[in-house]
Design an enzyme around this catalytic site. Structure first.
Site, PDB file in Angstrom:
ATOM      1  N   GLY A 165      40.955  35.912  37.378  1.00  0.00           N
ATOM      2  CA  GLY A 165      41.876  34.874  37.222  1.00  0.00           C
ATOM      3  C   GLY A 165      41.827  33.751  36.064  1.00  0.00           C
ATOM      4  O   GLY A 165      42.665  33.520  35.731  1.00  0.00           O
ATOM      5  N   ASP A 204      33.498  35.542  37.321  1.00  0.00           N
ATOM      6  CA  ASP A 204      32.970  34.295  37.721  1.00  0.00           C
ATOM      7  C   ASP A 204      32.576  34.920  39.345  1.00  0.00           C
ATOM      8  O   ASP A 204      33.113  35.734  39.887  1.00  0.00           O
ATOM      9  CB  ASP A 204      33.463  33.642  38.572  1.00  0.00           C
ATOM     10  N   ASP A 232      35.318  41.962  37.661  1.00  0.00           N
ATOM     11  CA  ASP A 232      35.599  40.240  38.400  1.00  0.00           C
ATOM     12  C   ASP A 232      34.285  40.253  37.711  1.00  0.00           C
ATOM     13  O   ASP A 232      33.346  39.999  37.559  1.00  0.00           O
ATOM     14  CB  ASP A 232      35.688  39.824  39.817  1.00  0.00           C
ATOM     15  N   ASN A 256      41.149  37.068  45.994  1.00  0.00           N
ATOM     16  CA  ASN A 256      42.099  37.449  44.421  1.00  0.00           C
ATOM     17  C   ASN A 256      41.809  38.403  43.965  1.00  0.00           C
ATOM     18  O   ASN A 256      42.464  39.637  43.225  1.00  0.00           O
ATOM     19  CB  ASN A 256      41.871  36.644  43.840  1.00  0.00           C
ATOM     20  N   LYS A 299      45.378  41.555  40.910  1.00  0.00           N
ATOM     21  CA  LYS A 299      44.584  42.684  40.018  1.00  0.00           C
ATOM     22  C   LYS A 299      44.246  44.196  39.917  1.00  0.00           C
ATOM     23  O   LYS A 299      44.456  45.475  39.783  1.00  0.00           O
ATOM     24  CB  LYS A 299      43.262  42.178  39.992  1.00  0.00           C
ATOM     25  N   ASP A 322      34.214  39.488  44.455  1.00  0.00           N
ATOM     26  CA  ASP A 322      33.420  38.650  45.510  1.00  0.00           C
ATOM     27  C   ASP A 322      34.508  37.532  45.884  1.00  0.00           C
ATOM     28  O   ASP A 322      34.527  37.131  47.120  1.00  0.00           O
ATOM     29  CB  ASP A 322      32.261  37.878  44.586  1.00  0.00           C
TER      30      ASP A 322
END
Length: 273
Positions: free
Chosen positions: A44, A11, A9, A221, A195, A218
């Site tokens: 995302g 962010d 991921d 999603n 994902k 984190d």
């Protein structure tokens, strides 16, 4: 079994709070790629908002991939080919627009290289800052969407959105995937698209097993890919319920949590062998 892929991921995971990759994390990921491990970015974010990070990590050189829009697109960094793409119809977007009004929350989506919304708001400003995409305020959200879009976001303060999420996950079960990417972003994609499902599609094409994959995230999603991977890792800054479902919890995004996973599970085993 040595790991062949690490899925990240962006962010609050790979990236520091200022949206940069720390030098130790970048160094660890470059070493991993040099040892033959695929580094895959899964976010995302729209593809446009991920390409510069893929370039910084030289994913094109190492023949790796981007999973953008929460897995609704899989992009081959070497060829720019879309290996998978999923969309929502204008009719579905119009329905989500109606629901957003019923729930009293804001809404936006992506048309071309712009973020479309009816109302200027701080949440869409955050998305624009993260992705680098400009905002276009329109008089009619539904009228502005004439072609299929990849995903739609509903926006509100976290305390409100958590209740909307629970309600809509139940209401739209079997129709759409509904998940939060940030406390104030509730994301909608085609049913079954996460994902995790896109990661499954990707490794099938590459001949990699789930046991050979590390996935780090984190937020909610990220949960599907954390649970799918052989080693699912939660960041130290993840909510407690995400940590509980992970195989391993690393340090925070501001404390080189990704680098520590790479060192422990990829680089150290290679050096020992």
């Amino acid at each position: 079994m040595p790991y062949k892929m690490i899925v990240l991921d962006l962010d609050d995971t790979l990236l520091c709070d200022d949206h940069t990759i720390s030098p130790p994390t970048k160094e660890a990921l470059m070493k991993a790629q040099e040892s033959g491990v695929k580094v895959v970015l899964a976010s995302g974010r729209p593809t446009y908002g991920m390409v510069h990070i893929a370039k910084e990590l030289e994913l094109e050189k190492y023949g790796s991939f981007i999973l953008s829009f929460n897995g609704a697109k899989i992009i081959n960094c070497l060829t720019n080919e879309e290996l998978f793409s999923s969309t929502l119809s204008p009719r579905t977007v119009a329905r989500l627009d109606d629901i957003s009004r019923e729930e009293g929350v804001l809404i936006h989506t992506y048309v071309g290289d712009e973020i479309i919304t009816e109302v200027e708001n701080k949440f869409t400003d955050i998305e624009s800052d993260i992705t680098g995409l400009p905002i276009r305020v329109v008089s009619s959200f539904t009228d502005a969407v004439t072609e299929p879009v990849v995903k739609v976001l509903m926006l509100a303060e976290p305390e409100m959105l958590v209740h909307v999420e629970k309600k809509l996950q139940k209401q739209l079960q079997g129709e759409l995937s509904v998940m939060r990417s940030k406390p104030y972003f509730l994301e909608f994609t085609e049913e079954g698209v996460t994902k995790g499902t896109s990661l499954h599609l990707l490794i099938q094409q590459l001949g990699i097993t789930r046991d050979e994959v590390i996935a780090i995230g984190d937020s909610y999603n990220d949960l599907a890919m954390i649970e799918f991977a052989g080693l699912g890792v939660a960041m130290g800054n993840a909510p407690e319920d995400i940590k509980e479902k992970a195989n391993h919890v690393t340090d925070t995004n501001m404390n080189d949590g990704v680098a520590k996973v790479v060192e422990e599970f990829i680089l150290k085993p290679v050096s020992v062998s």
